[in-house]
Design an enzyme around this catalytic site. Sequence first.
Site, PDB file in Angstrom:
ATOM      1  CG  HIS A  61      -0.129   0.085   2.540  1.00 48.48           C
ATOM      2  ND1 HIS A  61       0.555  -0.879   2.930  1.00 48.48           N
ATOM      3  CD2 HIS A  61      -0.406   0.874   3.547  1.00 48.48           C
ATOM      4  CE1 HIS A  61       0.992  -0.575   4.060  1.00 48.48           C
ATOM      5  NE2 HIS A  61       0.380   0.635   4.792  1.00 48.48           N
ATOM      6  CG  HIS A  63      -0.283   4.167   4.994  1.00 47.74           C
ATOM      7  ND1 HIS A  63      -1.110   3.460   5.735  1.00 47.74           N
ATOM      8  CD2 HIS A  63      -1.038   5.013   4.372  1.00 47.74           C
ATOM      9  CE1 HIS A  63      -2.238   3.951   5.678  1.00 47.74           C
ATOM     10  NE2 HIS A  63      -2.253   4.827   4.952  1.00 47.74           N
ATOM     11  CG  ASP A  65       5.060   2.741   7.234  1.00 45.12           C
ATOM     12  OD1 ASP A  65       4.199   3.254   6.694  1.00 45.12           O
ATOM     13  OD2 ASP A  65       4.984   2.000   8.006  1.00 45.12           O
ATOM     14  CG  HIS A  66       4.153   0.117   4.195  1.00 49.39           C
ATOM     15  ND1 HIS A  66       4.368  -1.346   4.330  1.00 49.39           N
ATOM     16  CD2 HIS A  66       3.837   0.521   5.117  1.00 49.39           C
ATOM     17  CE1 HIS A  66       4.063  -1.469   5.722  1.00 49.39           C
ATOM     18  NE2 HIS A  66       3.780  -0.327   6.124  1.00 49.39           N
ATOM     19  CG  HIS A 133      -3.749  -0.934   6.567  1.00 52.48           C
ATOM     20  ND1 HIS A 133      -3.957  -0.817   7.883  1.00 52.48           N
ATOM     21  CD2 HIS A 133      -2.953  -0.006   6.179  1.00 52.48           C
ATOM     22  CE1 HIS A 133      -2.895   0.001   8.250  1.00 52.48           C
ATOM     23  NE2 HIS A 133      -2.224   0.647   7.286  1.00 52.48           N
ATOM     24  CG  ASP A 196       0.902  -1.528   7.394  1.00 51.78           C
ATOM     25  OD1 ASP A 196       2.024  -2.578   7.437  1.00 51.78           O
ATOM     26  OD2 ASP A 196       1.044  -0.597   7.573  1.00 51.78           O
ATOM     27  CG  HIS A 254       4.722  -2.881   9.918  1.00 53.11           C
ATOM     28  ND1 HIS A 254       3.523  -2.487  10.813  1.00 53.11           N
ATOM     29  CD2 HIS A 254       4.747  -2.055   9.044  1.00 53.11           C
ATOM     30  CE1 HIS A 254       3.123  -1.383  10.464  1.00 53.11           C
ATOM     31  NE2 HIS A 254       3.678  -1.142   9.249  1.00 53.11           N
TER      32      HIS A 254
END
Length: 307
Positions: A61, A63, A65-66, A133, A196, A254
């Site tokens: 996805h 976000h 942090d990814h 998520h 996530d 994570h």
Amino acid sequence: MRELVVLGTASQVPTRTRNHNGYLLRWDGEGLLFDPGEGTQRQLTVAGTPASSITRICLTHVHGDHCFGLPGVLSRMVLDGVDHPVHLHYPASGEDVVRALVSLATPGLDLRLRPHGARGDVAHGLAVVPLRHRVETYGYRLTEPDGRTLVPDLLRAAGVEGPDVGVLQRQGSLRGVRLEDVSVHRPGQRVAVVMDTEVCEGAEELAERADLLLVECTFADDAADLAHEYRHLTAGQAGALGAAGQAASVVLTHFSSRYPDTGMLLDQARARAGARTVVAAQDLDRYGLGRRRAGVAASEEGGQAAS
Ligand SMILES: [Zn+2]
């Protein structure tokens, strides 16, 4: 060579010991980079894995942090003169974010955008399954086709030797001897990436019979309310996922920055994981995939045995 190189293990906030997410799955000739968070370019260097080994980048996805490591990794690949095609897989609803990140990278890479908006195969042996998520998220599963392992005693008894072995393998039969008479079924290896998500059918489907299940483990069990609110897994839920799917090995990652020591999370996951081998990943751990269905084992120092 087949191994999972863990480049980063932090969720939202990186820490002194944990980089943002990043996972390089080296799979025969392919290099699949999952969820490159900030700092992934440098982590590749520290791990001794060249950016040029990457053939696919898979985002669960969009976000930060990814995926915020994407421009750096792509620019590095250009700098290193990568001339092979690189496929970038991501949820279709993340198109604007992905295009913005890609636009920041040095041009010149043969980058092929591969958005997906539904479950299914996105490449040979690589499937996506929806997770649950706060934004559209998909997990990934890499599946090797089942095969057959030759049994030397059976080959000898059947009088097949030397170059004839190869002929038998290619043809399926030779002088009345069938391949299935001198071999046993060998299930293909499976690697699943479940980032996530809250508990959902998609996560369970991905975990099924995985040789290695890489799974998010953001919160401890006593933070189940937070996990629910932000749609993440608790450690116990991550362990239970491995048990439900009968995964051979579970690699937790994570982690929230609130847990400088993941020992408690590991205990909680193990308590629900049954016979699974469960490890809590550290940055730069490497998990080698041994022979098929034989589980995984650490292939270098710094990794923890997982078989
Ligand atoms: Zn995250």
